[in-house]
Scaffold this motif. Structure first.
Motif, short mmCIF file in Angstrom:
data_model
loop_
_atom_site.label_atom_id
_atom_site.label_comp_id
_atom_site.label_asym_id
_atom_site.label_seq_id
_atom_site.Cartn_x
_atom_site.Cartn_y
_atom_site.Cartn_z
N UNK A 42 0.82 -1.21 0.00
CA UNK A 42 0.00 0.00 0.00
C UNK A 42 0.86 1.26 0.00
N UNK A 43 1.93 1.26 0.80
CA UNK A 43 2.82 2.41 0.83
C UNK A 43 3.51 2.61 -0.51
N UNK A 57 -5.27 12.71 -4.13
CA UNK A 57 -5.77 13.82 -3.33
C UNK A 57 -6.36 13.33 -2.01
N UNK A 58 -6.80 12.07 -1.98
CA UNK A 58 -7.36 11.59 -0.73
C UNK A 58 -6.92 10.17 -0.40
N UNK A 59 -7.61 9.14 -0.90
CA UNK A 59 -7.37 7.80 -0.36
C UNK A 59 -7.23 6.73 -1.43
N UNK A 97 -4.29 4.09 2.20
CA UNK A 97 -3.19 5.05 2.15
C UNK A 97 -3.81 6.42 1.89
N UNK A 98 -3.55 7.36 2.79
CA UNK A 98 -4.05 8.72 2.65
C UNK A 98 -2.91 9.62 2.16
N UNK A 99 -3.11 10.23 1.01
CA UNK A 99 -2.08 11.09 0.45
C UNK A 99 -1.85 12.33 1.30
N UNK A 100 -0.63 12.88 1.26
CA UNK A 100 -0.34 14.11 2.03
C UNK A 100 -1.24 15.25 1.57
N UNK A 101 -1.69 16.05 2.50
CA UNK A 101 -2.52 17.20 2.14
C UNK A 101 -1.69 18.40 1.75
N UNK A 102 -0.40 18.43 2.19
CA UNK A 102 0.51 19.52 1.85
C UNK A 102 1.88 18.94 1.56
N UNK A 103 2.67 19.67 0.77
CA UNK A 103 4.03 19.24 0.48
C UNK A 103 4.82 19.10 1.77
N UNK A 104 5.56 17.99 1.88
CA UNK A 104 6.39 17.77 3.06
C UNK A 104 5.70 17.01 4.16
N UNK A 105 4.36 16.92 4.11
CA UNK A 105 3.65 16.15 5.12
C UNK A 105 3.71 14.66 4.79
N UNK A 106 3.59 13.80 5.80
CA UNK A 106 3.67 12.36 5.53
C UNK A 106 2.38 11.81 4.94
N UNK A 161 6.09 8.31 5.65
CA UNK A 161 4.78 7.73 5.91
C UNK A 161 4.64 7.46 7.40
N UNK A 162 3.42 7.47 7.88
CA UNK A 162 3.16 7.19 9.29
C UNK A 162 1.83 6.48 9.42
N UNK A 163 1.62 5.87 10.58
CA UNK A 163 0.32 5.28 10.85
C UNK A 163 -0.70 6.39 11.04
N UNK A 164 -1.87 6.24 10.45
CA UNK A 164 -2.89 7.27 10.59
C UNK A 164 -4.27 6.73 10.28
#
Length: 332
Positions: free
Chosen positions: A58-59, A68-70, A88-97, A269-272
């Motif tokens: 998934x990663x 944009x989302x999932x 897998x939830x895509x980052x909402x902003x650049x640099x976010x996991x 990436x992180x657990x979320x």
């Protein structure tokens, strides 16, 4: 042990491209993500292995999509491991996991503790769902379970549904360093031919099981490049994929130095989890007051537990369903 490299690259996906072969790829390493995913449940070892492999897939796949989302992956089978589901939830902003979560449903009495994890799945299907959020139509692709692993299922999906030759080299399991605790680790490489306007080189051809073969998607030169790159990928050793001393950039040079590898910005990436009280209320909004009454406990509450993260929710019955008589903040 090189501690700095471990800290820098755990729970990270590194995109790259092989310029000589016109092939793109990803290298992923998961550590803390897997521990957080698996600690939510007391899975048998075979189910833990399936969840670990699916989370790694998934990663890798999620990072290839302009999401944009999932992105959701699902394997449903008729064996003891009935469902493996990941998001897998895509980052909402650049640099976010990016965020990964995973869950398995299984028959604990039917699991064979001596059997291969993939044999616990049985017959069924592998599915990918892409949801780009509100105002869009979700995309879903399904292929039969094929091969001897979840990664083989994913390879068959991309060949069949997307006409994109794709290959994975994965390793995962419990590992420890001297003086450290045992924990789950996973590492892998994904290769994928660059998409073309007309990807099917020999339309209509398929393997004996009815699925499109990778060889049918490439012309002679592309096929030679693909074979060479995948053979090089297969030489990656377990210690190189999940060990503490080999950085992904170094691994790419070791494997593909003649293919002119070019790396891009790494993606952490992180657990979320996306669960919330509002989402639970929304899922229950289709039920009548009588239905809600059947869900009510002896303590006069309606409870719900998130299968992904273990969050526990309690609600007043009169605040739920399309016949609710009180707002969500009502007290008993």
């Amino acid at each position: 042990m090189n501690t700095a490299s471990t800290i820098a690259w755990d729970d990270t996906v590194l995109p790259f491209q092989l310029d000589r072969s016109d092939i793109r790829g990803r290298v992923a390493r998961l550590d803390g993500v897997l521990d957080q995913v698996l600690q939510q449940h007391d899975y048998p070892p075979a189910v833990e292995a399936l969840v670990a492999e699916m989370a790694l897939l998934t990663a890798l796949i999620g990072q290839t999509i302009k999401l944009r989302w999932k992105l959701s992956l699902q394997v449903r089978g008729d064996g003891p491991a009935r469902l493996i589901a990941t998001d897998y939830y895509g980052p909402t902003k650049d640099g976010e996991p990016g965020r990964v979560r995973a869950y398995a449903s299984y028959d604990k009495d039917a699991i064979d503790p001596t059997g291969h994890p993939f044999s616990q799945v049985g017959k069924g299907y592998f599915a990918i769902l892409i949801d780009q959020g509100e105002g869009t139509t979700p995309y879903q692709g399904i292929t039969p379970i094929a091969g001897g692993s979840l990664s083989a299922c994913a390879e068959a999906y991309f060949a069949q549904s997307e006409q994109l030759p794709t290959a994975f080299q994965l390793t995962f399991g419990k590992a420890s360093v001297p003086g450290g605790d045992e924990s789950w680790r996973a590492g892998g490489i994904m290769l994928q031919a660059m998409p073309k306007a007309s990807p099917l080189a020999n339309p209509g051809e398929a393997t004996d099981d009815g699925l499109t073969a990778v060889e049918d998607l490439l012309n002679d030169d592309e096929g030679e490049n693909w074979t060479r790159a995948t053979l090089l990928m297969r030489t990656a050793e377990e210690i190189e994929l999940i060990g503490p001393t080999v950085q992904p950039t170094e691994l790419l040079v070791r494997l593909f130095h003649e293919e002119q590898p070019r790396v891009f910005d790494p993606q952490p990436v992180q657990f979320g989890c996306s669960c919330s009280p509002d989402k639970v209320r929304q899922s229950l909004s289709i039920y009548s007051a009588k239905d809600i009454e059947h869900m009510t406990t002896d303590e006069n509450t309606v409870t719900a537990d998130c299968q992904f993260c273990g969050a526990h929710y309690e609600f007043e019955p009169n605040t739920l369903g399309f016949e609710a008589t009180a707002g969500p903040d009502a007290k008993p």
